[in-house]
Design a protein around this motif. Structure first.
Motif, PDB file in Angstrom:
ATOM      1  N   ASP A 123     -70.255  -2.476  62.025  1.00  0.00           N
ATOM      2  CA  ASP A 123     -70.589  -2.967  63.149  1.00  0.00           C
ATOM      3  C   ASP A 123     -69.503  -2.629  64.437  1.00  0.00           C
ATOM      4  N   TYR A 124     -68.334  -2.937  64.234  1.00  0.00           N
ATOM      5  CA  TYR A 124     -67.565  -2.469  65.263  1.00  0.00           C
ATOM      6  C   TYR A 124     -67.394  -1.087  65.807  1.00  0.00           C
ATOM      7  N   THR A 125     -67.363  -0.001  64.883  1.00  0.00           N
ATOM      8  CA  THR A 125     -67.612   1.242  65.369  1.00  0.00           C
ATOM      9  C   THR A 125     -68.721   1.580  66.001  1.00  0.00           C
ATOM     10  N   ALA A 126     -69.841   1.093  65.325  1.00  0.00           N
ATOM     11  CA  ALA A 126     -71.125   1.355  66.024  1.00  0.00           C
ATOM     12  C   ALA A 126     -70.946   0.723  67.546  1.00  0.00           C
ATOM     13  N   ALA A 127     -70.797  -0.266  67.721  1.00  0.00           N
ATOM     14  CA  ALA A 127     -70.615  -0.851  69.137  1.00  0.00           C
ATOM     15  C   ALA A 127     -69.710   0.062  69.974  1.00  0.00           C
ATOM     16  N   ALA A 128     -68.480   0.430  69.525  1.00  0.00           N
ATOM     17  CA  ALA A 128     -67.556   1.196  70.082  1.00  0.00           C
ATOM     18  C   ALA A 128     -68.205   2.476  70.446  1.00  0.00           C
ATOM     19  N   VAL A 129     -68.810   3.173  69.704  1.00  0.00           N
ATOM     20  CA  VAL A 129     -69.290   4.634  70.091  1.00  0.00           C
ATOM     21  C   VAL A 129     -70.444   4.474  70.912  1.00  0.00           C
ATOM     22  N   SER A 130     -71.085   3.751  70.897  1.00  0.00           N
ATOM     23  CA  SER A 130     -72.440   3.194  71.641  1.00  0.00           C
ATOM     24  C   SER A 130     -71.905   2.981  72.968  1.00  0.00           C
ATOM     25  N   SER A 131     -71.083   2.093  73.262  1.00  0.00           N
ATOM     26  CA  SER A 131     -70.591   1.640  74.518  1.00  0.00           C
ATOM     27  C   SER A 131     -69.743   2.663  75.237  1.00  0.00           C
ATOM     28  N   ILE A 132     -68.715   3.026  74.383  1.00  0.00           N
ATOM     29  CA  ILE A 132     -67.818   3.902  75.126  1.00  0.00           C
ATOM     30  C   ILE A 132     -68.218   5.462  75.309  1.00  0.00           C
ATOM     31  N   ALA A 133     -68.830   5.784  74.329  1.00  0.00           N
ATOM     32  CA  ALA A 133     -69.529   7.151  74.374  1.00  0.00           C
ATOM     33  C   ALA A 133     -70.794   7.184  75.252  1.00  0.00           C
ATOM     34  N   PHE A 134     -71.467   6.337  75.064  1.00  0.00           N
ATOM     35  CA  PHE A 134     -72.809   6.333  75.956  1.00  0.00           C
ATOM     36  C   PHE A 134     -73.274   5.335  76.971  1.00  0.00           C
ATOM     37  N   GLY A 135     -72.380   4.648  77.323  1.00  0.00           N
ATOM     38  CA  GLY A 135     -72.457   3.654  78.169  1.00  0.00           C
ATOM     39  C   GLY A 135     -73.368   2.536  77.858  1.00  0.00           C
ATOM     40  N   LYS A 136     -73.879   2.348  76.754  1.00  0.00           N
ATOM     41  CA  LYS A 136     -74.767   1.106  76.221  1.00  0.00           C
ATOM     42  C   LYS A 136     -73.925  -0.054  76.267  1.00  0.00           C
TER      43      LYS A 136
END
Length: 363
Positions: A123-136
Motif C-alpha cells: 500500500d505505501y509503495t503504491a501510493a508513493a509511486v503514484s503520487s510522487i512519480a505521476f502526480g496522482k
C-alpha cells in the motif's frame, strides 16, 4: 479547528523553501523518473537515507533503466544489495522489474491498483509511486508521516492498531494538487523537524494546527504497544577451508531470512544450544571429506533480526586438498573473491571473526 484549510498549503510552502536534495528527487514541480522513485522507496524500507544514497547511485549507474535491472541475473542484484538487509526486498525488486517489462512494456503504471499487483509493492509503495512519480492524489503514510499525523491529532490508539485511524486522518489532510510534493514534505518534516525525540516544534510550519504542540506533549506520540522481548537463537557456523585456502560457501533457500543469499554452513538457528550430534550431522550432510574435529572457536558473532537475536559460534575446520562437497548449492571460493557473491552482513561478521588478529578482508 479545520486543519484541511491551510494545513497542506503551509506544508507545501515549507517544502518549496526547505526540500532536501536527494538523488531520486526532482524539485521545481517536475515529476521524477518512476523507476527512480520505486527503487528508492524499496531501498528506504527499514533503512536510512544516508545508507541508501550510495546503493541507489550504484544501482542506477549499473542498471540505468528498469529493463536493465530486469535483464540482470538475480545473483548480481543480490550481490549489489548485500549490506542493505531485508533481502526479500532484493528478490522482489528483481521480480518486479521483470513484471514491469513483461506486463507493462518497461513503463511503471500510474494507477495504485495496478502498482499493487506488482511483486514487492504494498500500500505505501503504491501510493508513493503514484503520487510522487505521476502526480496522482494518493494517501502516503510512512513512519515519519505516521508520527506527524498522530501528533497533530493526538491519536491515543497505540501502534500498530492505530494505523487505520492515522491513515484516515492523513486522507483528510492530503491535497488534490501536488500530492507527491506534499508527501515528500511530510517525510522531510518528520525526518528533521518532527523527530521521535526532542521535536523542533518552533521550526514546524504546522505547529499552529497541532494538538500535541498545544498540549505540550507531542513527543509522547505516536503511542506504541509495549515491545515483546526478543528471544536469542544460537547455532554453530563453519569456516571449512580446503588445502588451497578456499572456503566452502552455500546458497540459502529462496524463502525465509536471507533467502537466496550465500552463507557458511551452520546448524539450525534455535533457542536451545546445538549439541555435538547436530554438529556431526551437519558435517556429514554437507559431505566434506577429510574434515578434522572442529578446533578452538573464534569469537562469538552476534546479530539482531527484526524478531530475534542470533549468536553464532564459528569453527575453523580444515578439509583435504580438494575438500569435496556433497551439495549442489555449495562450492569452494577464495576469501579474496567474497565480494563477488551475495554475502550478507551477518556472514561478513563471521569473516571478520575468523580473520580477527590475522589482518582484515576488504568486503
Amino acid at each position: 479547528m479545520n486543519r484541511k484549510d491551510g494545513f497542506s498549503q503551509a506544508i507545501l510552502d515549507w517544502y518549496d523553501r526547505n526540500a532536501r536534495e536527494l538523488p531520486w528527487r526532482r524539485l521545481g514541480g517536475a515529476h521524477p523518473e518512476p523507476y527512480h522513485v520505486w527503487l528508492s522507496e524499496i531501498m528506504l524500507q527499514q533503512t536510512t537515507v544516508v545508507t541508501v544514497k550510495p546503493y541507489f547511485n550504484h544501482f542506477i549507474s549499473r542498471w540505468p533503466q528498469v529493463s536493465d535491472l530486469a535483464a540482470a541475473e538475480l545473483d548480481e542484484v543480490l550481490t549489489a544489495w548485500a549490506g542493505l538487509g531485508y533481502y526479500a526486498r532484493a528478490r522482489n525488486l528483481h521480480k518486479c522489474a521483470v513484471a514491469v517489462c513483461h506486463n507493462y512494456g518497461g513503463s511503471f503504471p500510474a494507477d495504485e491498483a495496478e502498482l499493487l499487483s506488482l511483486p514487492g509493492i504494498g500500500d505505501y509503495t503504491a501510493a508513493a509511486v503514484s503520487s510522487i512519480a505521476f502526480g496522482k492524489r494518493a494517501v502516503v503514510v510512512d513512519g515519519n508521516i505516521e508520527r506527524v499525523v498522530s501528533r497533530v491529532y493526538r491519536i491515543a490508539d497505540a501502534l500498530p492498531q492505530a494505523k487505520p485511524v492515522i491513515k484516515a486522518h492523513a486522507d483528510v489532510l492530503t491535497p488534490s494538487d501536488r500530492a507527491g510534493d506534499y508527501a515528500q514534505a511530510l517525510m522531510d518534516i518528520g525526518s528533521g523537524v518532527c523527530t521521535p525525540r526532542n521535536p523542533k516544534c518552533e521550526l514546524c510550519p504546522v505547529a499552529s494546527f497541532c494538538d500535541g504542540f498545544s498540549a505540550g506533549d507531542a513527543e509522547t506520540f505516536p503511542q506504541k504497544a509495549p515491545k515483546k522481548k526478543k528471544p536469542t537463537r544460537k547455532a554453530h557456523i563453519f569456516w571449512i577451508e580446503n588445502g588451497r585456502g578456499e572456503v566452502l560457501v552455500r546458497r540459502r533457500e529462496e524463502s525465509g531470512l536471507l533467502g537466496g543469499m550465500m552463507e557458511f554452513p551452520s546448524t539450525a538457528w534455535q533457542e536451545q544450544a546445538p549439541v555435538p550430534d547436530e554438529v556431526e550431522a551437519l558435517l556429514t550432510q554437507i559431505g566434506v571429506e577429510g574434515t578434522s574435529k572442529p578446533p578452538v572457536t573464534t569469537e562469538l558473532v552476534r546479530h539482531t533480526f527484526t524478531h530475534f537475536h542470533l549468536e553464532l559460534t564459528p569453527h575453523v575446520v580444515k578439509a583435504g586438498e580438494a575438500g569435496g562437497s556433497g551439495s549442489n548449492d555449495a562450492f569452494w571460493l577464495a576469501p579474496d573473491a567474497f565480494s563477488t557473491i551475495a554475502l550478507p552482513t551477518l556472514m561478513k561478521k563471521v569473516v571478520q571473526s575468523v580473520f580477527k588478529g590475522q589482518g582484515s578482508l576488504d568486503l
